[in-house]
Design an enzyme around this catalytic site. Structure first.
Site, PDB file in Angstrom:
ATOM      1  CE  LYS A 121      -3.427  -0.749  -0.585  1.00  0.00           C
ATOM      2  NZ  LYS A 121      -3.942  -1.215  -1.910  1.00  0.00           N
ATOM      3  CB  THR A 162       2.354  -1.654  -5.130  1.00  0.00           C
ATOM      4  OG1 THR A 162       2.814  -1.507  -3.787  1.00  0.00           O
ATOM      5  CG2 THR A 162       3.109  -2.772  -5.823  1.00  0.00           C
ATOM      6  CB  THR A 163      -1.864  -0.333  -8.007  1.00  0.00           C
ATOM      7  OG1 THR A 163      -2.191  -1.295  -6.991  1.00  0.00           O
ATOM      8  CG2 THR A 163      -2.732  -0.585  -9.235  1.00  0.00           C
ATOM      9  CD1 TRP A 164       0.338   5.631 -11.203  1.00  0.00           C
ATOM     10  CD2 TRP A 164       0.920   6.798  -9.378  1.00  0.00           C
ATOM     11  NE1 TRP A 164       0.538   6.932 -11.598  1.00  0.00           N
ATOM     12  CE2 TRP A 164       0.892   7.672 -10.493  1.00  0.00           C
ATOM     13  CE3 TRP A 164       1.248   7.308  -8.127  1.00  0.00           C
ATOM     14  CZ2 TRP A 164       1.189   9.027 -10.388  1.00  0.00           C
ATOM     15  CZ3 TRP A 164       1.536   8.663  -8.017  1.00  0.00           C
ATOM     16  CH2 TRP A 164       1.508   9.508  -9.133  1.00  0.00           C
ATOM     17  CG  HIS A 176       4.560  -6.327  -1.132  1.00  0.00           C
ATOM     18  ND1 HIS A 176       4.680  -5.050  -1.640  1.00  0.00           N
ATOM     19  CD2 HIS A 176       3.264  -6.703  -1.349  1.00  0.00           C
ATOM     20  CE1 HIS A 176       3.504  -4.675  -2.150  1.00  0.00           C
ATOM     21  NE2 HIS A 176       2.648  -5.655  -1.992  1.00  0.00           N
ATOM     22  CB  SER A 210      -3.444   2.985   1.964  1.00  0.00           C
ATOM     23  OG  SER A 210      -3.723   2.338   0.743  1.00  0.00           O
ATOM     24  NE  ARG A 224      -7.998   4.422   1.048  1.00  0.00           N
ATOM     25  CZ  ARG A 224      -8.105   5.526   1.762  1.00  0.00           C
ATOM     26  NH1 ARG A 224      -9.308   6.014   2.051  1.00  0.00           N
ATOM     27  NH2 ARG A 224      -7.033   6.156   2.205  1.00  0.00           N
ATOM     28  CE  LYS A 225     -11.180   9.421   0.754  1.00  0.00           C
ATOM     29  NZ  LYS A 225     -11.246  10.221   2.011  1.00  0.00           N
ATOM     30  N   GLY A 226      -5.778   7.611  -3.168  1.00  0.00           N
ATOM     31  CA  GLY A 226      -4.439   7.882  -3.665  1.00  0.00           C
ATOM     32  C   GLY A 226      -3.931   9.261  -3.308  1.00  0.00           C
TER      33      GLY A 226
END
Length: 331
Positions: free
Chosen positions: A80, A83-85, A145, A175, A297-299
């Site tokens: 969190k 990572t996704t970005w 991770h 997050s 989510r919001k980021g």
């Protein structure tokens, strides 16, 4: 730990070897420090960080069997932390010569599908996964991770690239809390319980500061092969940071790409607003049932202020300052 000491998951090994090897694995696990996290999961400390039994076995599989290629790229982070970005940005940059904006894989696949985890996916499912079927090739893209010490066991002198992203600890906490509760479908995990777990360091892939410090030191010792990014800088100066990332990955933007808006096109494609609005990320899920929408989510930077008390803020700030003292790193 030397190579001969690393146990293997022997599902694919000869019958007569399986019993002995599984005993070796059990012996190692029983020798490691263990503790219980806030969710009731038993964790084991290996190479400086905490993992559950299944993830630990996957890391051991990776340590034993992974064969690095010179062009490999590994996206690393504490959970969190963006990572996704970073997966989306790295995939889009490294593979941009192979895909047009009209048929880009990110439009029909979640970033976690395109950049699979070493220990949470590939080596969790098999001790010797078939890496010829990856979504990316030359360069191959992976993510993790695990601690820097655990990651570098099979890499040895490999010139592959490691990109690490860190994030404000308090935003990571919030997050992670929201993600864990979205996974269960219930609000069973309190923020206070996760907060205490994070502060103690006994949490999956933690202690957070040990995870971060390993890659921070790696980036100082070998800046050609380890890049340390900050989530907050990606948010405030995205064009600067994405060009820095492209340079590090040996795929810098050409003048023609910059003049034609190539940098901004990738930033738009990989923006959380764009990714979260795609049908695949609204309705899709990983094979184990984790919905893609749970990764968005919001980021926002500083969202922790809406959830944490001043006492929590002060406590975690003091812990992080103490743990990072003398490292030159500030979170």
């Amino acid at each position: 730990m030397g190579e001969k000491d690393i146990p293997r998951n022997l599902k694919e090994e000869e019958e007569e070897e399986e019993e002995n090897q599984s005993e070796e694995t059990k012996s190692l696990i029983s020798s490691l420090p263990s503790d219980i996290d806030c969710s009731g999961t038993k964790l084991y400390k290996y190479q400086g960080c905490w993992y559950d039994k299944d993830i630990l076995q996957a890391i051991l599989n990776f340590n034993k069997n992974f064969q690095p290629q010179e062009t490999d790229i590994i996206v690393a982070s504490f959970p969190k932390s963006g990572t996704t970005w970073l997966k989306a940005l790295t995939f889009a940059l490294a593979q941009r010569s192979k895909h047009t904006s009209d048929n880009h894989p990110l439009l029909t696949h979640n970033p976690h599908e395109l950049v699979p985890y070493l220990e949470l996916d590939l080596y969790l499912k098999s001790s010797k996964p078939d890496l010829t079927k990856l979504p990316s090739s030359s360069p191959r893209l992976f993510s993790t991770h695990m601690s820097f010490d655990a990651l570098k066991v099979p890499l040895k002198e490999s010139p592959c690239k490691i990109v690490y992203v860190c994030r404000n600890v308090k935003d990571v906490l919030v997050s992670l809390w929201c993600f864990e509760n979205s996974m269960s479908g219930e609000n069973n995990l309190s923020l206070e319980a996760l907060f205490e777990s994070l502060c103690s360091g006994v949490n999956l892939c933690g202690p957070l500061w040990e995870n971060v410090l390993g890659y921070w030191r790696g980036s100082l010792e070998d800046p050609k092969h380890v890049l340390f990014l900050r989530y907050e800088e990606l948010k405030t100066e995205p064009r600067v940071q994405i060009k820095r990332l492209a340079e590090f990955l040996d795929c810098p933007f050409t003048k023609e790409e910059e003049d034609s808006g190539g940098v901004d096109k990738i930033l738009e494609l990989c923006s959380l607003r764009n990714l979260s609005g795609l049908e695949i990320n609204k309705t899709g899920s990983l094979s184990e049932g984790v919905s893609f929408k749970s990764f968005f989510r919001k980021g926002e930077v500083g969202d922790w202020k809406s959830y944490m008390t001043p006492e929590m803020e002060n406590k975690i700030d003091m812990i992080v300052e103490e743990k990072l003292q003398g490292s030159g790193l500030k979170l």
